[in-house]
Design an enzyme around this catalytic site. Structure first.
Site, short mmCIF file in Angstrom:
data_model
loop_
_atom_site.label_atom_id
_atom_site.label_comp_id
_atom_site.label_asym_id
_atom_site.label_seq_id
_atom_site.Cartn_x
_atom_site.Cartn_y
_atom_site.Cartn_z
N ARG A 27 0.86 -1.18 0.00
CA ARG A 27 0.00 0.00 0.00
C ARG A 27 0.90 1.24 0.00
O ARG A 27 1.45 1.63 1.02
CB ARG A 27 -0.89 -0.02 1.25
CG ARG A 27 -2.04 0.95 1.23
CD ARG A 27 -2.72 1.01 2.59
NE ARG A 27 -1.87 1.72 3.55
CZ ARG A 27 -1.69 1.35 4.82
NH1 ARG A 27 -2.25 0.24 5.28
NH2 ARG A 27 -0.93 2.07 5.62
N HIS A 55 -3.65 4.16 4.72
CA HIS A 55 -4.78 3.23 4.79
C HIS A 55 -6.05 3.93 4.30
O HIS A 55 -6.79 3.41 3.48
CB HIS A 55 -4.96 2.72 6.21
CG HIS A 55 -6.15 1.86 6.40
ND1 HIS A 55 -6.23 0.58 5.87
CD2 HIS A 55 -7.32 2.07 7.05
CE1 HIS A 55 -7.40 0.05 6.18
NE2 HIS A 55 -8.09 0.93 6.89
N TYR A 67 4.29 4.77 11.32
CA TYR A 67 4.51 3.37 11.63
C TYR A 67 5.34 2.61 10.59
O TYR A 67 5.60 1.42 10.76
CB TYR A 67 3.18 2.64 11.84
CG TYR A 67 2.17 2.78 10.71
CD1 TYR A 67 2.24 1.98 9.58
CD2 TYR A 67 1.14 3.71 10.79
CE1 TYR A 67 1.32 2.10 8.56
CE2 TYR A 67 0.21 3.84 9.77
CZ TYR A 67 0.31 3.04 8.66
OH TYR A 67 -0.61 3.16 7.64
#
Length: 371
Positions: free
Chosen positions: A258, A262, A271
């Protein structure tokens, strides 16, 4: 007979550099025209994604789930499906939804709050998005079993495809769906899209083994494919869908990444490292197929420039469509849910409309309101 017992590497037919390679288990069986259409579909899906993210940033959409970098497996799926097959996908399969015939307006309406998943799922063979993570594989299995039981005559049943993410693989519903499919030999393919992150949690915190190996515990075949390689994805999905139509469910793990957040409410920089993202940028599915087509002379720079102009027009149409969306009357949320709603749902409908009539500025039932 395809031997899928070599798990050392994902199936790959097209390298990140755009070079064709051989895999002893699978090969690309499509024509050159299919490759060109794959590129067009992926480019269109990415432009739609760029427009969607920009519209959200301008306050036109409430949320948007970016798909950049994940167009490869979606193009492969679209190429492998038969006209009678059915798809239950996540809210990140926008490129696949467009390929299935879902209109940009119907996708945008969901994220604008103008309506739920209001496309015709029978005509598009694309089930409404389920925003509850991992719930739709159960729907897919139930649908597949219903189709198989209701068919008359001989021959294989249409296949049903359930697409879900690596995070959803930790949900109980997904595992229950695998149990039902394996036990009842449902004509279903489970496509687990492993993009590395369940929002902010890496896949290594979810499973000590590759996700495709979970299939063995349910007694069905499992295989891993390079999700950024549309040719390999098409070949693997064609094989898997063929097995499913014969009554043997399959689990396919598509390895991808990705590239963006998100959703537009997420900050992936908190993160994961920029270095990892840069590494995956070199495996971009669009770039590898475009490089391959240019090298073979199947497309050229004037063709790409014409496509760019076509996508500019498409982008303008997406923006216009979004701003002209009309809200779905609230009563249709109830009326479109079930053919025979029953007393309980009818009571909920009446209660909702009664409450809505007391809210200042709300819509009178049946009245249309511009978005």
């Amino acid at each position: 007979m395809v031997d899928i017992e070599d798990p050392t590497q994902p199936v790959r037919l097209l390298t990140p550099e755009g070079e064709l390679v051989e895999d002893p288990r699978f090969r690309w069986r499509g024509g050159d025209g299919s490759l060109v259409e794959m590129l067009r579909g992926m480019r269109r899906g990415r432009r739609f994604d760029v427009e969607g993210a920009a519209l959200q940033r301008h306050g036109e959409l409430g949320l948007w789930p970016p798909l950049v970098g994940q167009e490869g497996y979606q193009a492969g799926i679209a190429a492998a499906l038969n006209p009678a097959d059915m798809v239950f996908a996540t809210y990140r399969e926008q490129s696949l939804a467009l390929a299935m015939g879902v209109s940009p307006a119907d996708i945008l309406a969901l994220w604008r709050g103008a309506g739920l998943s209001r496309w015709d799922s029978a005509a598009t063979r694309m089930a409404p998005y389920s925003l509850i993570i991992g719930s739709h594989p159960l729907h897919a299995v139930g649908y597949a079993l219903g189709v198989a039981l209701g068919r008359a005559g001989d021959g294989p049943a249409p296949a049903t495809l359930a697409v879900y993410g690596d995070g959803a693989s930790s949900q109980g519903d997904v595992n229950e769906a695998l149990v039902f499919a394996a036990a009842r030999r449902a004509p279903v393919v489970f496509c687990c899209v492993n993009n590395g992150w369940a929002i902010s949690e890496p896949v290594t915190r979810q499973s000590p083994i590759p996700l495709y190996q979970r299939a063995h515990g349910f007694g069905i075949p499992g295989i891993r494919v390079d999700g950024n390689d549309p040719l390999a994805c098409a070949a693997v999905m064609d094989w898997a869908l063929g097995r499913a139509r014969a009554g043997s469910p399959v689990l396919v793990e598509a390895l991808t990444y990705r590239m963006g957040a998100h959703t537009t409410s997420d900050d992936p920089g908190r993160y994961r490292s920029d270095e990892l993202t840069r590494q995956w940028a070199g495996r971009d599915p669009i770039e590898r197929l475009q490089t391959h087509l240019l090298a073979r002379g199947l497309v050229d720079r004037p063709w790409l420039e014409a496509l760019d102009a076509e996508l500019d027009d498409f982008g303008a149409e997406v923006r216009r469509t979004c701003r002209e969306l009309v809200d779905t009357p609230i009563e249709r949320v109830f009326d479109d849910l079930l053919v025979e709603p029953g007393a309980h749902l009818a009571e909920q409908r009446a209660e909702c409309l009664d409450w809505l009539s007391t809210v200042p500025g709300s819509t009178v039932p049946g009245e249309e309101v511009g978005a």
